[in-house]
Scaffold this motif. Structure first.
Motif, PDB file in Angstrom:
ATOM      1  N   GLU A 185       0.833  -1.206   0.000  1.00 17.11           N
ATOM      2  CA  GLU A 185       0.000   0.000   0.000  1.00 17.11           C
ATOM      3  C   GLU A 185       0.868   1.258   0.000  1.00 17.11           C
ATOM      4  OE1 GLU A 185      -2.595  -0.233   3.301  1.00 17.11           O
ATOM      5  OE2 GLU A 185      -3.749  -1.926   2.532  1.00 17.11           O
ATOM      6  N   GLU A 186       1.942   1.246   0.814  1.00 19.42           N
ATOM      7  CA  GLU A 186       2.834   2.412   0.851  1.00 19.42           C
ATOM      8  C   GLU A 186       3.467   2.651  -0.515  1.00 19.42           C
ATOM      9  OE1 GLU A 186       5.626   1.540   3.890  1.00 19.42           O
ATOM     10  OE2 GLU A 186       4.286   2.104   5.552  1.00 19.42           O
ATOM     11  N   LYS A 187       3.831   1.561  -1.184  1.00 18.83           N
ATOM     12  CA  LYS A 187       4.446   1.690  -2.503  1.00 18.83           C
ATOM     13  C   LYS A 187       3.470   2.260  -3.515  1.00 18.83           C
ATOM     14  CE  LYS A 187       7.293  -0.926  -5.757  1.00 18.83           C
ATOM     15  NZ  LYS A 187       7.892  -2.247  -6.073  1.00 18.83           N
ATOM     16  N   GLN A 188       2.208   1.789  -3.435  1.00 17.02           N
ATOM     17  CA  GLN A 188       1.186   2.301  -4.343  1.00 17.02           C
ATOM     18  C   GLN A 188       0.943   3.785  -4.115  1.00 17.02           C
ATOM     19  OE1 GLN A 188      -2.243  -0.164  -3.772  1.00 17.02           O
ATOM     20  NE2 GLN A 188      -1.327  -1.958  -4.796  1.00 17.02           N
ATOM     21  N   GLU A 189       0.909   4.186  -2.836  1.00 17.63           N
ATOM     22  CA  GLU A 189       0.700   5.601  -2.518  1.00 17.63           C
ATOM     23  C   GLU A 189       1.827   6.444  -3.080  1.00 17.63           C
ATOM     24  OE1 GLU A 189      -1.818   7.200  -1.114  1.00 17.63           O
ATOM     25  OE2 GLU A 189      -2.942   5.321  -1.038  1.00 17.63           O
ATOM     26  N   ALA A 190       3.043   5.937  -2.985  1.00 23.33           N
ATOM     27  CA  ALA A 190       4.199   6.679  -3.502  1.00 23.33           C
ATOM     28  C   ALA A 190       4.126   6.822  -5.015  1.00 23.33           C
ATOM     29  CB  ALA A 190       5.493   5.982  -3.100  1.00 23.33           C
ATOM     30  N   GLU A 191       3.637   5.742  -5.674  1.00 28.84           N
ATOM     31  CA  GLU A 191       3.538   5.786  -7.130  1.00 28.84           C
ATOM     32  C   GLU A 191       2.420   6.711  -7.596  1.00 28.84           C
ATOM     33  OE1 GLU A 191       3.022   1.741  -8.140  1.00 28.84           O
ATOM     34  OE2 GLU A 191       5.165   1.229  -7.965  1.00 28.84           O
ATOM     35  N   LYS A 192       1.396   6.876  -6.737  1.00 26.37           N
ATOM     36  CA  LYS A 192       0.265   7.737  -7.112  1.00 26.37           C
ATOM     37  C   LYS A 192       0.623   9.215  -7.044  1.00 26.37           C
ATOM     38  CE  LYS A 192      -3.347   4.559  -5.541  1.00 26.37           C
ATOM     39  NZ  LYS A 192      -4.407   4.331  -4.527  1.00 26.37           N
ATOM     40  N   ALA A 193       1.664   9.562  -6.344  1.00 27.62           N
ATOM     41  CA  ALA A 193       1.987  10.979  -6.129  1.00 27.62           C
ATOM     42  C   ALA A 193       3.276  11.326  -6.860  1.00 27.62           C
ATOM     43  CB  ALA A 193       2.131  11.269  -4.636  1.00 27.62           C
ATOM     44  N   PRO A 194       3.206  11.601  -8.150  1.00 25.85           N
ATOM     45  CA  PRO A 194       4.409  11.981  -8.899  1.00 25.85           C
ATOM     46  C   PRO A 194       4.974  13.306  -8.399  1.00 25.85           C
ATOM     47  CG  PRO A 194       2.436  12.359 -10.221  1.00 25.85           C
ATOM     48  CD  PRO A 194       1.987  11.627  -8.999  1.00 25.85           C
ATOM     49  N   ILE A 195       6.285  13.444  -8.485  1.00 28.16           N
ATOM     50  CA  ILE A 195       6.956  14.651  -7.990  1.00 28.16           C
ATOM     51  C   ILE A 195       6.903  15.733  -9.058  1.00 28.16           C
ATOM     52  CG2 ILE A 195       9.167  15.573  -7.232  1.00 28.16           C
ATOM     53  CD1 ILE A 195       9.831  12.763  -6.224  1.00 28.16           C
ATOM     54  N   ASP A 196       6.402  16.886  -8.668  1.00 20.00           N
ATOM     55  CA  ASP A 196       6.296  18.028  -9.580  1.00 20.00           C
ATOM     56  C   ASP A 196       7.431  19.003  -9.277  1.00 20.00           C
ATOM     57  OD1 ASP A 196       5.603  20.002 -11.318  1.00 20.00           O
ATOM     58  OD2 ASP A 196       3.744  20.580 -10.298  1.00 20.00           O
ATOM     59  N   LEU A 197       8.546  18.885 -10.024  1.00 18.57           N
ATOM     60  CA  LEU A 197       9.712  19.736  -9.773  1.00 18.57           C
ATOM     61  C   LEU A 197       9.473  21.171 -10.193  1.00 18.57           C
ATOM     62  CD1 LEU A 197      12.568  17.345 -10.939  1.00 18.57           C
ATOM     63  CD2 LEU A 197      11.849  17.827  -8.602  1.00 18.57           C
ATOM     64  N   ALA A 198       8.563  21.377 -11.144  1.00 20.15           N
ATOM     65  CA  ALA A 198       8.359  22.725 -11.694  1.00 20.15           C
ATOM     66  C   ALA A 198       7.863  23.708 -10.651  1.00 20.15           C
ATOM     67  CB  ALA A 198       7.380  22.661 -12.867  1.00 20.15           C
ATOM     68  N   ASN A 199       7.064  23.227  -9.707  1.00 16.49           N
ATOM     69  CA  ASN A 199       6.489  24.117  -8.704  1.00 16.49           C
ATOM     70  C   ASN A 199       7.301  24.147  -7.403  1.00 16.49           C
ATOM     71  OD1 ASN A 199       4.273  24.869 -10.325  1.00 16.49           O
ATOM     72  ND2 ASN A 199       3.194  22.966  -9.784  1.00 16.49           N
ATOM     73  N   MET A 200       8.507  23.652  -7.457  1.00 19.97           N
ATOM     74  CA  MET A 200       9.346  23.618  -6.251  1.00 19.97           C
ATOM     75  C   MET A 200      10.314  24.793  -6.233  1.00 19.97           C
ATOM     76  SD  MET A 200      10.372  19.621  -5.739  1.00 19.97           S
ATOM     77  CE  MET A 200       9.149  18.375  -5.389  1.00 19.97           C
ATOM     78  N   THR A 201      10.786  25.096  -5.024  1.00 25.31           N
ATOM     79  CA  THR A 201      11.827  26.108  -4.890  1.00 25.31           C
ATOM     80  C   THR A 201      13.163  25.516  -5.332  1.00 25.31           C
ATOM     81  OG1 THR A 201      12.394  25.481  -2.628  1.00 25.31           O
ATOM     82  CG2 THR A 201      10.601  27.070  -2.901  1.00 25.31           C
ATOM     83  N   VAL A 202      14.172  26.374  -5.446  1.00 25.21           N
ATOM     84  CA  VAL A 202      15.504  25.914  -5.843  1.00 25.21           C
ATOM     85  C   VAL A 202      16.041  24.892  -4.836  1.00 25.21           C
ATOM     86  CG1 VAL A 202      17.889  26.621  -6.219  1.00 25.21           C
ATOM     87  CG2 VAL A 202      16.018  28.056  -7.054  1.00 25.21           C
TER      88      VAL A 202
END
Length: 455
Positions: free
Chosen positions: A339-356
């Protein structure tokens, strides 16, 4: 002329040894940050590569047995010379000469065994260095005193007798300072003056003993984690004289959480006190293995039970109360991880909206951890209660000196990358996947800059 030749020989030997030590030290990793004394003794014993034969360690442990001989002999010689000068009587010359020979030989022997004892390290580096140089100075002074006594016996010139006396008293003074440092290495730097009267403490540059005052805040009930409230006070009272900042037998420190974490998986099996070396050494019947060693204040049955209960409950540093460890079935545990792995896969990382700073953590820091650390500190395994596979779990363990923003030297994370202790080095040498100098420099700079980007 003979005196000049002696001084020339001693100077030549000193500079030869110094050059030899520097040459051998150049072969050692510059990040090891050894003191000059450690470089010197490892050079003259040909152990600059860190490989110390067990036989050397065995011989070194005879140092406490040998060192009392020159202490007593030099003190007796000094006393007899004072008595001779005060009462204007001549002490039996042949006996004094034999005592000088014994003092010189045992001083050299104590220095030799002391060097072997110091090779593995595990002591306060600065204190050990000072004690070592002073010990060598005592041996040199004893040899010079023997040389002067030898020449006085030939012609009985009083000036030579005075030089001999000066050499003996200098040896005794140096021996006093060396002995104090040796005691500090064994018992801690404040052992002698801990209970000294305030006037004496001030004379030695120490603060007066503080009188504990109860303020309003201290009257309020405050719940400490079980470890800090119950377990750590036992370690401080019974263990830190051998396993603290001043002395680290077995490379183990029990005076703070960071020190325990460095050896956590070696001495503690969470949930199983009987399988934990830390507990086993408290209850063993072997008098050579039991801790604290025979002759020290032993733990009471209640104190041992507290440590046993703490380990059986999971050996956590943060729980306020002991909680029985859950023992999920393998099937249930696999389901949770899936379940933890599935949750991690469901939430892709959006680098564009991150700070430096956030992008730097995701693009540089996390990949470094995945490549070098997560095999032991990741989703499948969490040695020492440390996980480094996601930003969230890093934030969850952002305590207990794992990362000290702005201070990499006090951060366990950075220290574990540069330590010369193979048992504490991360990644472990057996993995054959060491961190590069560039990666270590990156982690150091990131922590020094405040470990930003985890928000």
């Amino acid at each position: 002329m003979r005196n000049n030749k002696l001084y020339l020989v001693i100077s030549s030997l000193f500079f030869s040894f110094a050059a030899f030590a520097n040459e051998a030290a150049a072969q050692v990793d510059p990040d090891a940050q050894q003191t000059l004394f450690m470089k010197f003794i490892r050079a003259i014993t040909f152990t600059s590569d860190g490989n110390i034969p067990d036989f050397f360690i065995f011989l070194g442990r005879h140092h406490p047995l040998i060192l009392h001989l020159p202490v007593g002999l030099l003190a007796v010689i000094a006393f007899l010379e004072i008595f001779s000068w005060w009462r204007k009587v001549e002490i039996y010359d042949e006996a004094m000469y034999i005592l000088c020979w014994l003092a010189a030989l045992t001083s050299v022997g104590a220095t030799f065994f002391g060097i072997l004892l110091a090779l593995p390290g595990g002591y306060n580096p600065e204190l050990l260095s000072r004690h070592g140089w002073l010990g060598m100075a005592v041996a040199v002074a004893a040899i010079i005193a023997l040389y002067l006594k030898h020449h006085y016996r030939k012609d009985k010139v009083m000036a030579k007798r005075h030089r001999f006396r000066v050499a003996i008293f200098v040896a005794c003074v140096i021996m006093g300072f060396a002995g104090h440092d040796g005691g500090s290495l064994t018992h801690g730097t404040e052992y002698l003056f801990e209970y000294a009267p305030d006037p004496l403490r001030k004379m030695t540059g120490r603060e007066a003993k503080k009188v504990k005052k109860l303020d309003e805040d201290s009257k309020k009930p405050r719940k400490l984690p079980y470890f800090e409230a119950k377990v750590l006070p036992i370690f401080e009272a019974k263990c830190v004289s051998c396993h603290g900042d001043e002395k680290m037998k077995g490379k183990l420190k029990l005076n703070n959480i960071l020190g325990i974490m460095r050896r956590y998986d070696k001495i503690i099996t969470p949930g199983h006190a009987d399988d934990s070396e830390l507990y086993a050494l408290l209850v063993t019947d072997d008098l050579e293995e039991i801790m604290p060693p025979e002759g020290n204040q032993a733990l009471t049955a209640d104190e041992i039970k507290i440590i046993e209960n703490w380990i059986n409950a999971g050996a956590s540093f943060s729980d306020v109360e002991l909680k029985p460890m859950a023992s999920p079935s393998p099937v249930k545990e696999a389901e949770v991880k899936a379940e933890e792995k599935q949750e991690a896969e469901k939430a892709p990382i959006d680098l564009a909206n991150m700070t430096v700073d956030q992008r730097f953590v995701h693009e540089k820091i996390i990949p470094f951890f995945e490549a070098k650390c997560t095999k032991c500190h990741g989703e499948e395994k969490d040695k020492g209660d440390v996980r480094l596979h996601t930003v969230e779990v890093i934030k969850a363990t952002f305590e207990d000196e794992l990362i000290v923003p702005g201070n990499p030297e006090d951060s366990w994370l950075y220290d574990s990358l540069i330590t010369d202790d193979e048992d504490s080095l991360m990644p472990p040498p057996k993995e054959k996947n060491p961190a590069t100098k560039e990666e270590i420099a990156m982690i150091k700079k990131w922590i020094a800059d405040g470990a930003k980007g985890l928000d």
